[in-house]
Every structure is written in structure tokens, then in C-alpha cells.
Design a protein around this motif. Structure first.
Motif, PDB file in Angstrom:
ATOM      1  N   LEU A 153      47.403 -79.082  89.044  1.00 29.87           N
ATOM      2  CA  LEU A 153      48.597 -79.614  88.390  1.00 29.87           C
ATOM      3  C   LEU A 153      49.561 -78.555  87.868  1.00 29.87           C
ATOM      4  O   LEU A 153      50.642 -78.879  87.402  1.00 29.87           O
ATOM      5  CB  LEU A 153      48.187 -80.533  87.235  1.00 29.87           C
ATOM      6  CG  LEU A 153      47.376 -81.752  87.661  1.00 29.87           C
ATOM      7  CD1 LEU A 153      46.770 -82.440  86.461  1.00 29.87           C
ATOM      8  CD2 LEU A 153      48.230 -82.705  88.461  1.00 29.87           C
ATOM      9  N   GLY A 154      49.150 -77.300  87.901  1.00 30.99           N
ATOM     10  CA  GLY A 154      50.012 -76.230  87.417  1.00 30.99           C
ATOM     11  C   GLY A 154      49.611 -75.786  86.021  1.00 30.99           C
ATOM     12  O   GLY A 154      49.031 -76.546  85.243  1.00 30.99           O
ATOM     13  N   ASP A 155      49.937 -74.540  85.723  1.00 33.69           N
ATOM     14  CA  ASP A 155      49.556 -73.952  84.435  1.00 33.69           C
ATOM     15  C   ASP A 155      50.166 -74.657  83.240  1.00 33.69           C
ATOM     16  O   ASP A 155      49.661 -74.538  82.132  1.00 33.69           O
ATOM     17  CB  ASP A 155      49.922 -72.462  84.398  1.00 33.69           C
ATOM     18  CG  ASP A 155      48.856 -71.599  85.038  1.00 33.69           C
ATOM     19  OD1 ASP A 155      47.718 -72.078  85.186  1.00 33.69           O
ATOM     20  OD2 ASP A 155      49.167 -70.450  85.386  1.00 33.69           O
ATOM     21  N   VAL A 156      51.239 -75.390  83.448  1.00 30.97           N
ATOM     22  CA  VAL A 156      51.898 -76.060  82.331  1.00 30.97           C
ATOM     23  C   VAL A 156      50.959 -77.047  81.625  1.00 30.97           C
ATOM     24  O   VAL A 156      51.136 -77.345  80.453  1.00 30.97           O
ATOM     25  CB  VAL A 156      53.202 -76.750  82.796  1.00 30.97           C
ATOM     26  CG1 VAL A 156      52.900 -77.953  83.661  1.00 30.97           C
ATOM     27  CG2 VAL A 156      54.078 -77.119  81.629  1.00 30.97           C
ATOM     28  N   VAL A 157      49.929 -77.520  82.311  1.00 34.97           N
ATOM     29  CA  VAL A 157      48.994 -78.480  81.713  1.00 34.97           C
ATOM     30  C   VAL A 157      47.763 -77.814  81.107  1.00 34.97           C
ATOM     31  O   VAL A 157      46.887 -78.499  80.598  1.00 34.97           O
ATOM     32  CB  VAL A 157      48.535 -79.561  82.733  1.00 34.97           C
ATOM     33  CG1 VAL A 157      49.701 -80.356  83.261  1.00 34.97           C
ATOM     34  CG2 VAL A 157      47.714 -78.961  83.849  1.00 34.97           C
ATOM     35  N   ARG A 158      47.694 -76.481  81.137  1.00 32.03           N
ATOM     36  CA  ARG A 158      46.482 -75.782  80.686  1.00 32.03           C
ATOM     37  C   ARG A 158      46.052 -76.217  79.280  1.00 32.03           C
ATOM     38  O   ARG A 158      44.882 -76.472  79.036  1.00 32.03           O
ATOM     39  CB  ARG A 158      46.675 -74.272  80.755  1.00 32.03           C
ATOM     40  CG  ARG A 158      45.357 -73.525  80.581  1.00 32.03           C
ATOM     41  CD  ARG A 158      45.455 -72.067  80.946  1.00 32.03           C
ATOM     42  NE  ARG A 158      45.819 -71.808  82.324  1.00 32.03           N
ATOM     43  CZ  ARG A 158      44.985 -71.851  83.356  1.00 32.03           C
ATOM     44  NH1 ARG A 158      43.730 -72.188  83.173  1.00 32.03           N
ATOM     45  NH2 ARG A 158      45.391 -71.563  84.569  1.00 32.03           N
ATOM     46  N   GLY A 159      46.974 -76.295  78.333  1.00 27.19           N
ATOM     47  CA  GLY A 159      46.628 -76.729  76.977  1.00 27.19           C
ATOM     48  C   GLY A 159      46.132 -78.158  76.957  1.00 27.19           C
ATOM     49  O   GLY A 159      45.182 -78.492  76.240  1.00 27.19           O
ATOM     50  N   ASP A 160      46.762 -79.009  77.753  1.00 27.42           N
ATOM     51  CA  ASP A 160      46.322 -80.399  77.843  1.00 27.42           C
ATOM     52  C   ASP A 160      44.945 -80.499  78.502  1.00 27.42           C
ATOM     53  O   ASP A 160      44.140 -81.352  78.136  1.00 27.42           O
ATOM     54  CB  ASP A 160      47.329 -81.237  78.633  1.00 27.42           C
ATOM     55  CG  ASP A 160      48.639 -81.442  77.884  1.00 27.42           C
ATOM     56  OD1 ASP A 160      48.645 -81.354  76.643  1.00 27.42           O
ATOM     57  OD2 ASP A 160      49.657 -81.684  78.560  1.00 27.42           O
ATOM     58  N   VAL A 161      44.674 -79.630  79.472  1.00 26.14           N
ATOM     59  CA  VAL A 161      43.358 -79.611  80.119  1.00 26.14           C
ATOM     60  C   VAL A 161      42.287 -79.284  79.093  1.00 26.14           C
ATOM     61  O   VAL A 161      41.234 -79.933  79.049  1.00 26.14           O
ATOM     62  CB  VAL A 161      43.322 -78.616  81.306  1.00 26.14           C
ATOM     63  CG1 VAL A 161      41.891 -78.378  81.786  1.00 26.14           C
ATOM     64  CG2 VAL A 161      44.182 -79.118  82.448  1.00 26.14           C
ATOM     65  N   ALA A 162      42.556 -78.301  78.250  1.00 25.24           N
ATOM     66  CA  ALA A 162      41.574 -77.934  77.221  1.00 25.24           C
ATOM     67  C   ALA A 162      41.294 -79.128  76.305  1.00 25.24           C
ATOM     68  O   ALA A 162      40.131 -79.414  75.987  1.00 25.24           O
ATOM     69  CB  ALA A 162      42.071 -76.741  76.413  1.00 25.24           C
ATOM     70  N   ALA A 163      42.338 -79.828  75.893  1.00 22.17           N
ATOM     71  CA  ALA A 163      42.153 -80.997  75.022  1.00 22.17           C
ATOM     72  C   ALA A 163      41.401 -82.114  75.753  1.00 22.17           C
ATOM     73  O   ALA A 163      40.517 -82.758  75.178  1.00 22.17           O
ATOM     74  CB  ALA A 163      43.505 -81.502  74.522  1.00 22.17           C
ATOM     75  N   LEU A 164      41.747 -82.334  77.016  1.00 23.72           N
ATOM     76  CA  LEU A 164      41.104 -83.395  77.791  1.00 23.72           C
ATOM     77  C   LEU A 164      39.629 -83.084  78.049  1.00 23.72           C
ATOM     78  O   LEU A 164      38.758 -83.949  77.898  1.00 23.72           O
ATOM     79  CB  LEU A 164      41.843 -83.587  79.123  1.00 23.72           C
ATOM     80  CG  LEU A 164      41.377 -84.750  79.981  1.00 23.72           C
ATOM     81  CD1 LEU A 164      41.720 -86.080  79.322  1.00 23.72           C
ATOM     82  CD2 LEU A 164      42.021 -84.674  81.361  1.00 23.72           C
ATOM     83  N   VAL A 165      39.331 -81.838  78.399  1.00 22.36           N
ATOM     84  CA  VAL A 165      37.943 -81.439  78.657  1.00 22.36           C
ATOM     85  C   VAL A 165      37.148 -81.448  77.352  1.00 22.36           C
ATOM     86  O   VAL A 165      35.976 -81.835  77.337  1.00 22.36           O
ATOM     87  CB  VAL A 165      37.889 -80.071  79.381  1.00 22.36           C
ATOM     88  CG1 VAL A 165      36.480 -79.540  79.459  1.00 22.36           C
ATOM     89  CG2 VAL A 165      38.488 -80.201  80.774  1.00 22.36           C
ATOM     90  N   GLY A 166      37.783 -81.057  76.255  1.00 24.19           N
ATOM     91  CA  GLY A 166      37.117 -81.160  74.951  1.00 24.19           C
ATOM     92  C   GLY A 166      36.775 -82.602  74.617  1.00 24.19           C
ATOM     93  O   GLY A 166      35.681 -82.900  74.119  1.00 24.19           O
ATOM     94  N   ALA A 167      37.700 -83.521  74.908  1.00 19.61           N
ATOM     95  CA  ALA A 167      37.435 -84.946  74.678  1.00 19.61           C
ATOM     96  C   ALA A 167      36.316 -85.439  75.584  1.00 19.61           C
ATOM     97  O   ALA A 167      35.476 -86.245  75.162  1.00 19.61           O
ATOM     98  CB  ALA A 167      38.714 -85.761  74.904  1.00 19.61           C
ATOM     99  N   LEU A 168      36.276 -84.960  76.821  1.00 17.70           N
ATOM    100  CA  LEU A 168      35.190 -85.328  77.732  1.00 17.70           C
ATOM    101  C   LEU A 168      33.849 -84.903  77.139  1.00 17.70           C
ATOM    102  O   LEU A 168      32.895 -85.683  77.115  1.00 17.70           O
ATOM    103  CB  LEU A 168      35.418 -84.684  79.099  1.00 17.70           C
ATOM    104  CG  LEU A 168      34.406 -85.025  80.183  1.00 17.70           C
ATOM    105  CD1 LEU A 168      35.078 -85.089  81.539  1.00 17.70           C
ATOM    106  CD2 LEU A 168      33.259 -84.039  80.223  1.00 17.70           C
TER     107      LEU A 168
END
Length: 126
Positions: free
Chosen positions: A89-104
Motif C-alpha cells: 500500500l505504500g510507506d504512507v500507511v506505515r504508521g497505520d500498519v503499526a496500529a493495525l498490527v498492534g490491534a491484531l
């Protein structure tokens, strides 16, 4: 590669990572299909603005419900998703990925704890 193709490629890579880490009563194709559904949900959650981390909680719960509970399953999942989702999805989502994976991880741990408590209660019931 189309979105559907990219999501399936993510799911196939995920299946390779977790296959054999837990006893999951699924064949390889069924495993890929199951992880494709979860992967599609995670990608959609990252595309939402703001990113919908409740999807991560549900994904973690779904992993436990399907018996992905081996010691390295969560670790491999976190590493894979943290790497592959920004690539997809591109580096722009990196912070959101961290939050999403943390929620997982949180959904996984909560569901695993609840399942363990339920099993202990069932063992202790007369």
C-alpha cells in the motif's frame, strides 16, 4: 498486479509463514482462502481514513478461533504484515500498519486468554 492478486499473494506468503506453526484443521488451499479473507479486510481497513483498527482486533480473534495458536504464529504474522502491507500500500500507511498490527496482537491475546479461561472453567465444572 490487481488488488485481488496482491491480496492473494499476501495471503499465500502468510500461509507459508504460519503453516506448521499450529495445528490448524485446514488444507493448504483452505488456509490460503481463509487468510485471503482476513488479508482483504486488513487492506480495506488501511485504505479507510482514518484506518479502522477494529478490523485488526477481529483479525486476531479470527486467528485464535481457527487455532492459529502456536508459539511462533503471532510473531511470524506480525513480521510478515509489518513488512508486506507497506510494500503493498505504500510507506504512507506505515504508521497505520503499526496500529493495525498492534490491534491484531491485542485481539489475538484477548481471545486466547478468554479461550483459556473458558477451558479452565469447563474443566472445573462438575
Amino acid at each position: 498486479m490487481t488488488d485481488a492478486g496482491a491480496v492473494e499473494a499476501l495471503a499465500r506468503a502468510w500461509a507459508v509463514e504460519v503453516e506448521g506453526t499450529s495445528y490448524v484443521p485446514m488444507g493448504s488451499d483452505e488456509l490460503v482462502e481463509y487468510l485471503t479473507e482476513i488479508s482483504a479486510d486488513l487492506v480495506a481497513a488501511l485504505r479507510a481514513r482514518p484506518a479502522d483498527t477494529t478490523v485488526g482486533l477481529a483479525a486476531g480473534a479470527r486467528l485464535v478461533a481457527a487455532h492459529f495458536t502456536g508459539p511462533s504464529t503471532l510473531e511470524r504474522t506480525i513480521v510478515l504484515l509489518s513488512t508486506r502491507l507497506p510494500d503493498l500500500l505504500g510507506d504512507v500507511v506505515r504508521g497505520d500498519v503499526a496500529a493495525l498490527v498492534g490491534a491484531l496482537a491485542s485481539g489475538y491475546a484477548t481471545t486466547l486468554r478468554d479461550r483459556t479461561l473458558d477451558e479452565q472453567e469447563a474443566i472445573g465444572a462438575p
